[in-house]
Scaffold this active site. Sequence first.
Site, PDB file in Angstrom:
ATOM      1  N   TYR A  93     -11.366   3.305  15.095  1.00 20.27           N
ATOM      2  CA  TYR A  93     -10.397   3.674  14.066  1.00 20.27           C
ATOM      3  C   TYR A  93     -10.141   5.181  14.104  1.00 20.27           C
ATOM      4  O   TYR A  93      -8.999   5.640  14.059  1.00 20.27           O
ATOM      5  CB  TYR A  93     -10.911   3.248  12.699  1.00 20.27           C
ATOM      6  CG  TYR A  93      -9.985   3.571  11.554  1.00 20.27           C
ATOM      7  CD1 TYR A  93      -8.819   2.843  11.351  1.00 20.27           C
ATOM      8  CD2 TYR A  93     -10.275   4.613  10.665  1.00 20.27           C
ATOM      9  CE1 TYR A  93      -7.969   3.133  10.297  1.00 20.27           C
ATOM     10  CE2 TYR A  93      -9.436   4.907   9.608  1.00 20.27           C
ATOM     11  CZ  TYR A  93      -8.284   4.162   9.424  1.00 20.27           C
ATOM     12  OH  TYR A  93      -7.446   4.463   8.383  1.00 20.27           O
ATOM     13  N   ILE A 139      -7.746   5.698  -0.468  1.00 21.45           N
ATOM     14  CA  ILE A 139      -6.615   5.417  -1.346  1.00 21.45           C
ATOM     15  C   ILE A 139      -6.739   3.988  -1.858  1.00 21.45           C
ATOM     16  O   ILE A 139      -7.086   3.078  -1.096  1.00 21.45           O
ATOM     17  CB  ILE A 139      -5.278   5.607  -0.599  1.00 21.45           C
ATOM     18  CG1 ILE A 139      -5.238   6.996   0.071  1.00 21.45           C
ATOM     19  CG2 ILE A 139      -4.103   5.434  -1.548  1.00 21.45           C
ATOM     20  CD1 ILE A 139      -5.392   8.174  -0.874  1.00 21.45           C
ATOM     21  N   GLY A 160       0.785  -1.218   0.000  1.00 19.43           N
ATOM     22  CA  GLY A 160       0.000   0.000   0.000  1.00 19.43           C
ATOM     23  C   GLY A 160       0.818   1.269   0.000  1.00 19.43           C
ATOM     24  O   GLY A 160       1.797   1.415  -0.750  1.00 19.43           O
ATOM     25  N   ILE A 161       0.419   2.200   0.844  1.00 19.43           N
ATOM     26  CA  ILE A 161       1.092   3.498   0.932  1.00 19.43           C
ATOM     27  C   ILE A 161       2.555   3.325   1.319  1.00 19.43           C
ATOM     28  O   ILE A 161       3.441   3.967   0.758  1.00 19.43           O
ATOM     29  CB  ILE A 161       0.356   4.412   1.921  1.00 19.43           C
ATOM     30  CG1 ILE A 161      -1.014   4.801   1.366  1.00 19.43           C
ATOM     31  CG2 ILE A 161       1.186   5.666   2.229  1.00 19.43           C
ATOM     32  CD1 ILE A 161      -1.906   5.520   2.357  1.00 19.43           C
ATOM     33  N   THR A 203      -5.754   0.769  -2.175  1.00 22.28           N
ATOM     34  CA  THR A 203      -4.823  -0.233  -1.652  1.00 22.28           C
ATOM     35  C   THR A 203      -5.616  -1.481  -1.302  1.00 22.28           C
ATOM     36  O   THR A 203      -6.846  -1.521  -1.452  1.00 22.28           O
ATOM     37  CB  THR A 203      -4.111   0.276  -0.382  1.00 22.28           C
ATOM     38  OG1 THR A 203      -5.062   0.368   0.692  1.00 22.28           O
ATOM     39  CG2 THR A 203      -3.477   1.641  -0.609  1.00 22.28           C
TER      40      THR A 203
END
Length: 245
Positions: free
Chosen positions: A157, A190, A13-14, A192
């Site tokens: 979260y 994003i 991912g990022i 991912t």
Amino acid sequence: MSRLAVVCGGSRGIGRAVSVLLASRGCKVAVVSRNRDAAQATVASLDGADHTAFSCDVSQEQDVQRTFETIHKNQGNISYLVNAAGINRLNVCLLHRDSLLLRTKAEDMVALLHTNLLGTMLTCKAALRSLLHSPGAAIVNIGSVVGHKGNAGQCVYSASKAGLEGFTRSLAKEVASRDVRVNLLAPGFIRTDMTAGLKEEQLRTIPLGRFGEPEEVAKAVLFLLESPYITGQVLVVDGGLQLAM
């Protein structure tokens, strides 16, 4: 002499996009991941040499301390630290809005907070002595636009990512006099593996009309790492999502 960058959560991912970009800019990259094979696969794909892979559970203090001691001993002072580690299963669950607080188990709360918040605290603590001896050192923590604005169904979260904002600003004040900068980047949706299950209809909530790409977030991370007069800030990279929240 090339700078040493440690990327936690750097195998996917990022974090992977950040690792690739930093390597392309001449940094030596230490890719830290819970999955050693994934970390090694990322290292094998990077431009240049002297990159290394480490297996580490960032929520475990002894594991974090051992990893950073090894990095410092074998590769020298750390110049950049990027904290992109997160919990995949719980993040996907939360993004699908099926984890209302009443339905969330305490052990899931603890697991998420340990990785997303405590893990970043532990890695920053472990890296600081090395960073303090590296001129122009910088830390970028990866938060979330949800931590910045809040969202129903994402209480835990959001709390973990909001906690990162307070931690980042406080640490920035602690180490500014030693020329170490600390900033937070807050992405939106994003593309991912964490967001693979999101429906395209959610694009309607994003003013720019699309999900972001990891490489676009990586460029923002690089900007914060290389900006010598920015510290204690939150940079939102969300295609305008927070405007609609």
